[in-house]
Design an enzyme around this catalytic site. Structure first.
Site, PDB file in Angstrom:
ATOM      1  N   CYS A  25      -2.885  -3.397  -2.384  1.00  0.00           N
ATOM      2  CA  CYS A  25      -3.446  -4.564  -1.679  1.00  0.00           C
ATOM      3  C   CYS A  25      -3.517  -5.802  -2.566  1.00  0.00           C
ATOM      4  CB  CYS A  25      -4.824  -4.238  -1.103  1.00  0.00           C
ATOM      5  SG  CYS A  25      -4.817  -2.799  -0.002  1.00  0.00           S
TER       6      CYS A  25
ATOM      7  N   PHE B 220      -6.763  -1.377   5.426  1.00  0.00           N
ATOM      8  CA  PHE B 220      -6.486  -1.892   6.763  1.00  0.00           C
ATOM      9  C   PHE B 220      -5.263  -2.807   6.706  1.00  0.00           C
ATOM     10  CE2 PHE B 220     -11.281  -1.926   8.123  1.00  0.00           C
ATOM     11  CZ  PHE B 220     -11.345  -0.565   7.867  1.00  0.00           C
TER      12      PHE B 220
ATOM     13  N   HIS C 228       1.620   5.157   1.493  1.00  0.00           N
ATOM     14  CA  HIS C 228       1.398   6.139   2.549  1.00  0.00           C
ATOM     15  C   HIS C 228       2.051   7.445   2.121  1.00  0.00           C
ATOM     16  CE1 HIS C 228      -0.127   3.012   5.028  1.00  0.00           C
ATOM     17  NE2 HIS C 228       1.038   2.459   5.308  1.00  0.00           N
TER      18      HIS C 228
ATOM     19  N   THR D 213       0.844  -1.185   0.000  1.00  0.00           N
ATOM     20  CA  THR D 213       0.000   0.000   0.000  1.00  0.00           C
ATOM     21  C   THR D 213       0.882   1.238   0.000  1.00  0.00           C
ATOM     22  OG1 THR D 213      -1.999   1.008   0.929  1.00  0.00           O
ATOM     23  CG2 THR D 213      -0.285   0.360   2.494  1.00  0.00           C
TER      24      THR D 213
ATOM     25  N   ALA E 278      -5.212   3.217   6.949  1.00  0.00           N
ATOM     26  CA  ALA E 278      -4.778   4.346   6.120  1.00  0.00           C
ATOM     27  C   ALA E 278      -6.020   4.880   5.415  1.00  0.00           C
ATOM     28  CB  ALA E 278      -3.725   3.903   5.113  1.00  0.00           C
TER      29      ALA E 278
END
Length: 205
Positions: free
Chosen positions: A171, A141, A75, A73, A155
Site C-alpha cells: 500500500c 481495502f 494476494h 498489495t 483482502a
C-alpha cells in the site's frame, strides 16, 4: 437480496476482474442480485491506480495492473479475498467514504470473534492491529465504483505466506508491518471466518 458465492479453488486474477465487470453490469440492468464473492488467488501482486514502480522491492511474483484504488498489495492462498458488488445508489448510500468506513466496521466486528481488536485508519485505509506495540495491517481495502455499483473489495489475511510481502512496499506505506489471524495465534478453519463474515455483514449492510 445479496447472493453469496464461495470459490474453493484458486481464482485467476484476470478472470475475477472480468467476472466482476460482467456482474456489475447485470446488477445495473436489474438482471442480477448483488453479490459478495469469497475466494483466494494464486500468489501475485496487484498494482492499483496509485501504484508506482518505487514500491516494488523485488519482483518475486507476477504483477497485475488493476483499476482499483490504492497501490501495491499481495494476494495468495490463505488470504480471504472479499469482492463486493453492491448497488450503493439503491441502498441510498452514495458516499464512498461512508462505504469504506462501513467496510472497516464490518471487518473489525469479524475480528472480535477471534479476540483480535482491529482499528480502521482513514489516513492509511485498511484495518490494523497493535501487535506488541507495532502497528500491522491485517486487512487491505481496494475498491472501484461504476455507476455507484461497487466492485473489488477487501483482502483479509487469514493464514497467508507473509514472506511474499517482502517483494513490495504494501500500500506504499513504509515502516509498517503486515500480520494475519494465524500469525496472531488463532487457529480456526476458513469456513468459520466465512460464516462470521456473512453474519456480521447483515448488521451493517
Amino acid at each position: 437480496m445479496v447472493e453469496w458465492l464461495i470459490s474453493d479453488q484458486l481464482i485467476n486474477y484476470n478472470y475475477a476482474v472480468k467476472f466482476m465487470e460482467k456482474k456489475i453490469q447485470q446488477i445495473h440492468n436489474n438482471s442480477s442480485d448483488e453479490l459478495v464473492w469469497l475466494l483466494q488467488h494464486p500468489p501475485l501482486y496487484t498494482a492499483g491506480i496509485s501504484a508506482t514502480d518505487d514500491d516494488v522491492v523485488e519482483k518475486l511474483l507476477p504483477i497485475y495492473k488493476t483499476g482499483r484504488g490504492g497501490k501495491y498489495t499481495y494476494h495468495g492462498p490463505g488470504q480471504r479475498i472479499i469482492y463486493l458488488m453492491l448497488n450503493l445508489k439503491k441502498r441510498n448510500k452514495c458516499d464512498i467514504k461512508l462505504y469504506i468506513r462501513e467496510l472497516g466496521s464490518w471487518i473489525i466486528n469479524v475480528l472480535k470473534h477471534f479476540n483480535i481488536f482491529g482499528e480502521f485508519k482513514e489516513d492509511r485505509i485498511g484495518v490494523w492491529v497493535n501487535n506488541n506495540g507495532v502497528e500491522e495491517k491485517i486487512a487491505a481495502f481496494g475498491i472501484r465504483l461504476r455507476k455507484w455499483i461497487t466492485y473489488h473489495g477487501i483482502a483479509l489475511n487469514f493464514s497467508p505466506d507473509l514472506s511474499h510481502y517482502k517483494g513490495i512496499i504494501p500500500c506504499g506505506l513504509k515502516g509498517y508491518g503486515v500480520t494475519s489471524i494465524k500469525e496472531l495465534g488463532v487457529k480456526a478453519p476458513l469456513f468459520k471466518l466465512d460464516n462470521i463474515l456473512k453474519k456480521e455483514f447483515y448488521k451493517i449492510f
